[in-house]
Write an enzyme that holds these catalytic residues in place. Structure first.
Site, PDB file in Angstrom:
ATOM      1  N   GLU A  51      36.245  29.031  44.553  1.00  0.00           N
ATOM      2  CA  GLU A  51      36.631  30.231  45.292  1.00  0.00           C
ATOM      3  C   GLU A  51      35.454  31.204  45.318  1.00  0.00           C
ATOM      4  O   GLU A  51      35.008  31.680  44.273  1.00  0.00           O
ATOM      5  CB  GLU A  51      37.846  30.867  44.608  1.00  0.00           C
ATOM      6  CG  GLU A  51      38.204  32.259  45.078  1.00  0.00           C
ATOM      7  CD  GLU A  51      39.185  32.942  44.151  1.00  0.00           C
ATOM      8  OE1 GLU A  51      39.184  34.192  44.111  1.00  0.00           O
ATOM      9  OE2 GLU A  51      39.954  32.248  43.448  1.00  0.00           O
ATOM     10  N   THR A  82      39.546  37.337  46.772  1.00  0.00           N
ATOM     11  CA  THR A  82      39.582  38.774  47.045  1.00  0.00           C
ATOM     12  C   THR A  82      39.868  39.016  48.525  1.00  0.00           C
ATOM     13  O   THR A  82      39.272  39.877  49.157  1.00  0.00           O
ATOM     14  CB  THR A  82      38.284  39.482  46.598  1.00  0.00           C
ATOM     15  OG1 THR A  82      37.831  38.939  45.351  1.00  0.00           O
ATOM     16  CG2 THR A  82      38.535  40.968  46.378  1.00  0.00           C
ATOM     17  N   LYS A 114      48.994  33.345  41.844  1.00  0.00           N
ATOM     18  CA  LYS A 114      47.894  33.776  40.982  1.00  0.00           C
ATOM     19  C   LYS A 114      48.417  34.868  40.062  1.00  0.00           C
ATOM     20  O   LYS A 114      48.810  35.948  40.523  1.00  0.00           O
ATOM     21  CB  LYS A 114      46.741  34.307  41.832  1.00  0.00           C
ATOM     22  CG  LYS A 114      45.611  34.965  41.038  1.00  0.00           C
ATOM     23  CD  LYS A 114      44.572  35.528  41.973  1.00  0.00           C
ATOM     24  CE  LYS A 114      43.525  36.327  41.229  1.00  0.00           C
ATOM     25  NZ  LYS A 114      42.483  36.860  42.143  1.00  0.00           N
TER      26      LYS A 114
END
Length: 211
Positions: A44, A72, A132
């Site tokens: 990521e 993000t 998450k």
């Protein structure tokens, strides 16, 4: 196999996800190869990295590399930019209905950030492939174990404050996979192209996560 099944299957096998933040990444393909050599095949790249779209595109274009995603992601605009660059999954720090809608329409899996039970339920309603758990460092593995009680079928991926010393505790608490951050890949490693060191730390982290 594509989309969410591929993402979940890869994470189920490797039990690790690398989260990369750095002020500059000149050779993302080499970085991904170094991580994959150490057992981390899901990477990521976060939108806190300058020029991250070009980084994602370069990494995604290498067939020897990893499964490349964007982190993000905070809104629909960044979700669209990430997918256009070649991201094959998206990760958000919190709940973003806009990002979730873009991912759903594009057929790209998204992992929405959540902490409370209510946020977990909303993430699932929005189509999160996995949840998450963030910031994981604020709650600890015991909190995840408690969440697993009412949510036994939800794949959780804790993020924040994880390292080789506590990865096994999170996995024992029920995490599908754990995130490897600066303890595995630092900005200094990337700047120095210290790929052997990255591979070594990735291998140690993977061993701790799969023990």
């Amino acid at each position: 196999m594509t989309g969410a099944p591929m993402l979940i299957e890869t994470l189920t096998v490797d039990r690790t996800l690398a989260v990369i933040r750095a002020p500059r990444i000149d050779d993302p393909a080499a970085l991904c190869q170094a991580l994959a050599a150490g057992g981390i095949r899901t990477v990521e790249f976060t939108f806190t990295t300058p020029g991250v779209e070009a980084v994602i595109a370069a990494a995604a274009a290498d067939p020897r590399g990893a499964l490349i995603g964007a982190g993000t992601v905070t809104d629909a605009r960044t979700a669209e930019a990430a997918i256009a660059a070649g991201a094959r999954f998206l990760v958000t720090p919190g709940l973003s209905e806009g990002a979730a809608a873009v991912a759903r329409d594009a057929g790209v899996p998204i992992m929405l950030g959540a902490l409370s039970p209510s946020e977990v339920m909303r993430a699932v309603e929005l189509g999160s492939a996995a949840v998450k758990l963030f910031p994981a460092s604020a709650v600890g593995p015991g909190y995840l174990k408690d969440l697993r009680g009412p949510f036994p079928g939800i794949p959780f991926i804790p993020s924040g404050g994880l390292h080789a010393g506590n990865a096994g505790e999170w996995r024992a608490a029920g995490a599908l996979a754990v995130t490897a951050g600066s303890s595995v890949v630092s900005a200094a490693d990337i700047e120095a192209a210290a790929w052997e060191a990255v591979t070594g730390r990735a291998r140690a982290f993977s061993r701790a996560a799969t023990a």
